[in-house]
Write a protein that holds these residues in place. Structure first.
Motif, PDB file in Angstrom:
ATOM      1  N   CYS A 197       2.643   3.157  -8.697  1.00 21.67           N
ATOM      2  CA  CYS A 197       1.493   2.293  -7.837  1.00 21.67           C
ATOM      3  C   CYS A 197       1.069   1.091  -8.767  1.00 21.67           C
ATOM      4  O   CYS A 197       1.076  -0.129  -8.406  1.00 21.67           O
ATOM      5  CB  CYS A 197       0.560   2.958  -7.211  1.00 21.67           C
ATOM      6  SG  CYS A 197       0.979   3.980  -5.784  1.00 21.67           S
ATOM      7  N   ARG A 198       0.630   1.741 -10.017  1.00 23.88           N
ATOM      8  CA  ARG A 198      -0.003   0.573 -10.993  1.00 23.88           C
ATOM      9  C   ARG A 198       1.306  -0.282 -11.502  1.00 23.88           C
ATOM     10  O   ARG A 198       0.882  -1.275 -11.667  1.00 23.88           O
ATOM     11  CB  ARG A 198      -0.530   1.308 -12.009  1.00 23.88           C
ATOM     12  CG  ARG A 198      -1.263   0.309 -13.187  1.00 23.88           C
ATOM     13  CD  ARG A 198      -2.083   1.300 -14.146  1.00 23.88           C
ATOM     14  NE  ARG A 198      -1.030   2.356 -14.760  1.00 23.88           N
ATOM     15  CZ  ARG A 198      -1.001   3.660 -14.882  1.00 23.88           C
ATOM     16  NH1 ARG A 198      -1.879   4.269 -13.740  1.00 23.88           N
ATOM     17  NH2 ARG A 198      -0.103   4.323 -15.445  1.00 23.88           N
TER      18      ARG A 198
ATOM     19  N   CYS B 281       1.013  -1.107   0.009  1.00 21.88           N
ATOM     20  CA  CYS B 281      -0.058   0.002  -0.111  1.00 21.88           C
ATOM     21  C   CYS B 281       0.658   1.316   0.111  1.00 21.88           C
ATOM     22  O   CYS B 281       2.031   1.138   0.391  1.00 21.88           O
ATOM     23  CB  CYS B 281      -0.985  -0.035   1.239  1.00 21.88           C
ATOM     24  SG  CYS B 281      -2.015  -1.172   1.410  1.00 21.88           S
ATOM     25  N   HIS B 282       0.130   2.350  -0.789  1.00 18.40           N
ATOM     26  CA  HIS B 282       0.974   3.724  -0.661  1.00 18.40           C
ATOM     27  C   HIS B 282      -0.103   4.545   0.046  1.00 18.40           C
ATOM     28  O   HIS B 282      -1.153   4.655  -0.530  1.00 18.40           O
ATOM     29  CB  HIS B 282       1.570   4.057  -1.981  1.00 18.40           C
ATOM     30  CG  HIS B 282       2.246   5.446  -1.837  1.00 18.40           C
ATOM     31  ND1 HIS B 282       3.617   5.603  -1.559  1.00 18.40           N
ATOM     32  CD2 HIS B 282       1.638   6.659  -2.339  1.00 18.40           C
ATOM     33  CE1 HIS B 282       3.705   6.531  -1.646  1.00 18.40           C
ATOM     34  NE2 HIS B 282       2.712   7.561  -2.131  1.00 18.40           N
TER      35      HIS B 282
ATOM     36  N   HIS C 112       4.022  -1.701  -9.973  1.00 17.07           N
ATOM     37  CA  HIS C 112       4.443  -2.363  -9.019  1.00 17.07           C
ATOM     38  C   HIS C 112       3.138  -3.012  -8.053  1.00 17.07           C
ATOM     39  O   HIS C 112       3.679  -3.559  -7.215  1.00 17.07           O
ATOM     40  CB  HIS C 112       5.448  -1.573  -8.142  1.00 17.07           C
ATOM     41  CG  HIS C 112       6.630  -0.972  -8.871  1.00 17.07           C
ATOM     42  ND1 HIS C 112       7.716  -1.792  -9.250  1.00 17.07           N
ATOM     43  CD2 HIS C 112       7.008   0.330  -9.169  1.00 17.07           C
ATOM     44  CE1 HIS C 112       8.451  -1.265  -9.980  1.00 17.07           C
ATOM     45  NE2 HIS C 112       8.231   0.169  -9.932  1.00 17.07           N
TER      46      HIS C 112
ATOM     47  N   PHE D 228       0.833  -1.579  -6.192  1.00 18.71           N
ATOM     48  CA  PHE D 228       0.452  -0.953  -4.746  1.00 18.71           C
ATOM     49  C   PHE D 228      -0.695  -0.316  -5.012  1.00 18.71           C
ATOM     50  O   PHE D 228      -1.380   0.256  -5.733  1.00 18.71           O
ATOM     51  CB  PHE D 228       1.633   0.397  -4.485  1.00 18.71           C
ATOM     52  CG  PHE D 228       2.622  -0.256  -3.839  1.00 18.71           C
ATOM     53  CD1 PHE D 228       3.051   0.221  -2.506  1.00 18.71           C
ATOM     54  CD2 PHE D 228       3.781  -0.986  -4.573  1.00 18.71           C
ATOM     55  CE1 PHE D 228       4.229  -0.295  -1.925  1.00 18.71           C
ATOM     56  CE2 PHE D 228       4.937  -1.624  -4.032  1.00 18.71           C
ATOM     57  CZ  PHE D 228       5.077  -0.934  -2.649  1.00 18.71           C
ATOM     58  N   GLU D 229      -1.634  -0.811  -3.793  1.00 18.05           N
ATOM     59  CA  GLU D 229      -2.761   0.110  -3.560  1.00 18.05           C
ATOM     60  C   GLU D 229      -2.603   1.366  -3.065  1.00 18.05           C
ATOM     61  O   GLU D 229      -1.966   1.948  -2.117  1.00 18.05           O
ATOM     62  CB  GLU D 229      -3.780  -0.463  -2.430  1.00 18.05           C
ATOM     63  CG  GLU D 229      -4.990  -0.061  -2.359  1.00 18.05           C
ATOM     64  CD  GLU D 229      -6.006  -0.642  -1.199  1.00 18.05           C
ATOM     65  OE1 GLU D 229      -6.860   0.135  -0.825  1.00 18.05           O
ATOM     66  OE2 GLU D 229      -5.592  -1.506  -0.565  1.00 18.05           O
ATOM     67  N   LEU D 230      -3.067   2.468  -3.867  1.00 17.18           N
ATOM     68  CA  LEU D 230      -3.042   3.764  -3.538  1.00 17.18           C
ATOM     69  C   LEU D 230      -3.885   4.436  -2.840  1.00 17.18           C
ATOM     70  O   LEU D 230      -5.308   4.315  -3.330  1.00 17.18           O
ATOM     71  CB  LEU D 230      -2.859   4.632  -5.124  1.00 17.18           C
ATOM     72  CG  LEU D 230      -2.593   6.323  -4.675  1.00 17.18           C
ATOM     73  CD1 LEU D 230      -1.577   6.444  -4.139  1.00 17.18           C
ATOM     74  CD2 LEU D 230      -2.689   6.861  -6.154  1.00 17.18           C
TER      75      LEU D 230
ATOM     76  N   VAL E  32       2.779   9.289  -9.201  1.00 13.40           N
ATOM     77  CA  VAL E  32       2.852   8.263  -8.019  1.00 13.40           C
ATOM     78  C   VAL E  32       1.413   7.144  -8.608  1.00 13.40           C
ATOM     79  O   VAL E  32       1.492   5.979  -8.261  1.00 13.40           O
ATOM     80  CB  VAL E  32       2.007   8.821  -6.907  1.00 13.40           C
ATOM     81  CG1 VAL E  32       0.758   9.506  -6.914  1.00 13.40           C
ATOM     82  CG2 VAL E  32       2.166   7.840  -5.858  1.00 13.40           C
ATOM     83  N   ASN E  33       0.433   7.376  -9.261  1.00 13.46           N
ATOM     84  CA  ASN E  33      -0.459   6.655 -10.073  1.00 13.46           C
ATOM     85  C   ASN E  33       0.202   5.604 -11.062  1.00 13.46           C
ATOM     86  O   ASN E  33       0.026   4.373 -10.826  1.00 13.46           O
ATOM     87  CB  ASN E  33      -1.522   7.300 -10.986  1.00 13.46           C
ATOM     88  CG  ASN E  33      -2.355   8.390 -10.027  1.00 13.46           C
ATOM     89  OD1 ASN E  33      -2.018   9.639 -10.081  1.00 13.46           O
ATOM     90  ND2 ASN E  33      -3.389   7.907  -9.404  1.00 13.46           N
TER      91      ASN E  33
END
Length: 219
Positions: free
Chosen positions: A96-97, A55-56, A99, A101-103, A92-93
């Motif tokens: 996260c996409r 998560c981020h 790797h 990660f849930e943003l 950041v989107n």
């Protein structure tokens, strides 16, 4: 009575280093990635670390010190960028996409009503901090609320099965308080902690230094 002896662990990281060194690659060829892999193995206490539901947390808020002209951008950019993140429009989107990660977007103190955007969690403490050149940026109660909110958000991630978390922020003027904290906690001259931020020119950096120096002197 049977006695047991335990051999002292001289280097708990040795098995990790040996595994990394014996992978199918030249020793040390991955540079900093090898150091990062070593640290992750130590943190998770395993030779085969995994990332589960990463998560981020992106926390948005405005800084009162922005009113002193220490940033090249006006504070309206804070809420505009927060909305942009909901539309998948930020760097950041993409990361996260890429790797997995849930943003999570959180309004901690943006000087704008973002409640019409359901993708942004409303945890607003105030519509920005106060201008710390004239007094405390936050009250003790607000500070505690911010810490407690952060802890609660981390618990939420953990309850989802997350075992790796990164934290970021959005807020025009953010490098000004960061410069002061770096100077105080790192015992570093303030001038060495101040940069151009989002694009100040030389005169702007000098003005920023003057403002922050006056703020520290009046604290």
């Amino acid at each position: 009575m049977q006695r047991f002896s335990i051999a002292p662990i001289t280097d708990p990281g040795k098995p990790i280093r040996e595994k990394i060194d014996h992978l199918n690659k030249p020793k040390g060829s991955l540079g900093m990635l090898e150091d990062l892999a070593f640290d992750i193995c130590r943190i998770q206490q395993t030779l085969s670390p995994t990332l589960r539901h990463p998560c981020h947390l992106l926390l948005g808020a405005d800084h009162g010190i922005e009113r002193e002209g220490v940033s090249v951008s006006p504070r309206a950019v804070t809420w505009q960028q927060m909305v942009n993140f909901t539309r998948d429009g930020g760097g950041v989107n993409m990361f996260c996409r890429q790797h997995g990660f849930e943003l999570m977007l959180i309004d901690m103190g943006v000087d704008y009503d973002l409640t019409v955007y359901p993708a942004i969690l409303n945890r607003k403490i105030a519509r920005g901090t106060r201008n710390f050149i004239y007094g405390p940026a936050m009250t003790p109660a607000q500070f505690k609320q911010a810490i407690d909110t952060g802890a609660s958000l981390v618990d939420d991630c953990r309850n989802k099965g997350c075992n790796i978390l990164c934290i970021g922020e959005m807020g025009v003027g953010n490098t000004s308080p960061s410069s002061i904290w770096t100077s105080i906690f790192g015992d570093i001259p303030l001038a060495e902690c101040i940069g151009a931020g989002a694009g100040l020119d030389g005169a702007g950096v000098c003005h920023k230094h003057d403002v922050l120096q006056r703020a520290m002197a009046s604290a």
